[in-house]
Design an enzyme around this catalytic site. Sequence first.
Site, PDB file in Angstrom:
ATOM      1  CG  ASP A  36      -2.026  -1.003   1.116  1.00 56.51           C
ATOM      2  OD1 ASP A  36      -2.758  -0.944   0.112  1.00 56.51           O
ATOM      3  OD2 ASP A  36      -2.169  -1.851   2.019  1.00 56.51           O
ATOM      4  CG  ASP A 179      -7.204  -3.474  -0.319  1.00 51.38           C
ATOM      5  OD1 ASP A 179      -7.076  -3.835   0.858  1.00 51.38           O
ATOM      6  OD2 ASP A 179      -6.492  -2.604  -0.856  1.00 51.38           O
TER       7      ASP A 179
HETATM    8  C1  DX5 Z   1      -6.541   0.430   2.803  1.00 52.67           C
HETATM    9  C2  DX5 Z   1      -5.528  -0.438   2.102  1.00 52.67           C
HETATM   10  C3  DX5 Z   1      -5.617  -1.883   2.431  1.00 52.67           C
HETATM   11  C4  DX5 Z   1      -5.336  -2.196   3.878  1.00 52.67           C
HETATM   12  C5  DX5 Z   1      -6.210  -3.342   4.249  1.00 52.67           C
HETATM   13  O1  DX5 Z   1      -6.563   1.652   2.180  1.00 52.67           O
HETATM   14  O2  DX5 Z   1      -5.651  -0.333   0.703  1.00 52.67           O
HETATM   15  O3  DX5 Z   1      -4.801  -2.666   1.591  1.00 52.67           O
HETATM   16  O4  DX5 Z   1      -4.003  -2.539   4.136  1.00 52.67           O
HETATM   17  O5  DX5 Z   1      -6.125  -3.526   5.596  1.00 52.67           O
HETATM   18  P1  DX5 Z   1      -7.270  -4.270   6.392  1.00 52.67           P
HETATM   19  O6  DX5 Z   1      -7.281  -5.706   5.947  1.00 52.67           O
HETATM   20  O7  DX5 Z   1      -6.851  -4.097   7.819  1.00 52.67           O
HETATM   21  O8  DX5 Z   1      -8.564  -3.583   6.087  1.00 52.67           O
HETATM   22 ZN    ZN Z   2      -4.557  -1.812  -0.537  1.00 53.10          ZN
END
Ligand code: DX5
Ligand code: ZN
Length: 219
Positions: A36, A179
């Site tokens: 990310d 995601d």
């Molecule tokens: C949020 C990111 C995600 C995040 C997901 O903007 O794009 O990839 O890391 O994390 P979780 O699984 O905790 O929602």
């Molecule tokens: Zn992400």
Amino acid sequence: MAKVLVAPSTLACPLVEMTDYLQVLKTANADWLHCDIMDGKFVPNKTFDDITLSLITKKTDLYIDVHLMVERPRLLLSRYIRAGAQGISIHYEAFKSRLELIDTLKIMRNLGLKVGLAIKPNTTINEVSTLLSLIDVLLIMSVEPGFGGQKFILGTLTKIMEAKRMREEKGLHYLIEVDGGINIDNARAVVGAGADVMVCGSALYKAENRIEYVAKLKG
Ligand code: DX5
Ligand code: ZN
């Protein structure tokens, strides 16, 4: 049911722990490393840049899936490729001009990347329907991008089903990656709706046994 790929995200793991985390993910047979990248402008949060990413990618042979949450993704493509990105997803909402977006997706194809298009929760599949023939991965956000640890937005399940139906109707082959807020309690529903790749951040990072957790996500 088709085998789902698990893509742990880097966001949940502090950089000082990354080397150990990558080791565990390898043992757990995770598939992709979802990286990310946030610029503090497109989303109200900032993460690491390409320099740090290149240190991370040197330490793993997981497939490197970069999620660019930045204002001007086009300008950053070559930097992230040099840092080890194999696939990059750019945000539909980061472009004011559709022509520039189409152009950027074509550039990504020519650069040899797996071409990803990410959409925020309020963007519909219909809005991106004419772009689907240009991509390899449709990254459907199931939370507002910016932060880990948020709650999965239930309406995403319908969107995943629409993306799958449209893929069949159009005879296309893009992967559906989902995601945000994924954990072992909702993973079956996400896969059942049609996800091919599930990103998992905080639920996996916080799991007592991460190796078992990846196995459970895979079902
Ligand atoms: C949020 C990111 C995600 C995040 C997901 O903007 O794009 O990839 O890391 O994390 P979780 O699984 O905790 O929602
Ligand atoms: Zn992400």
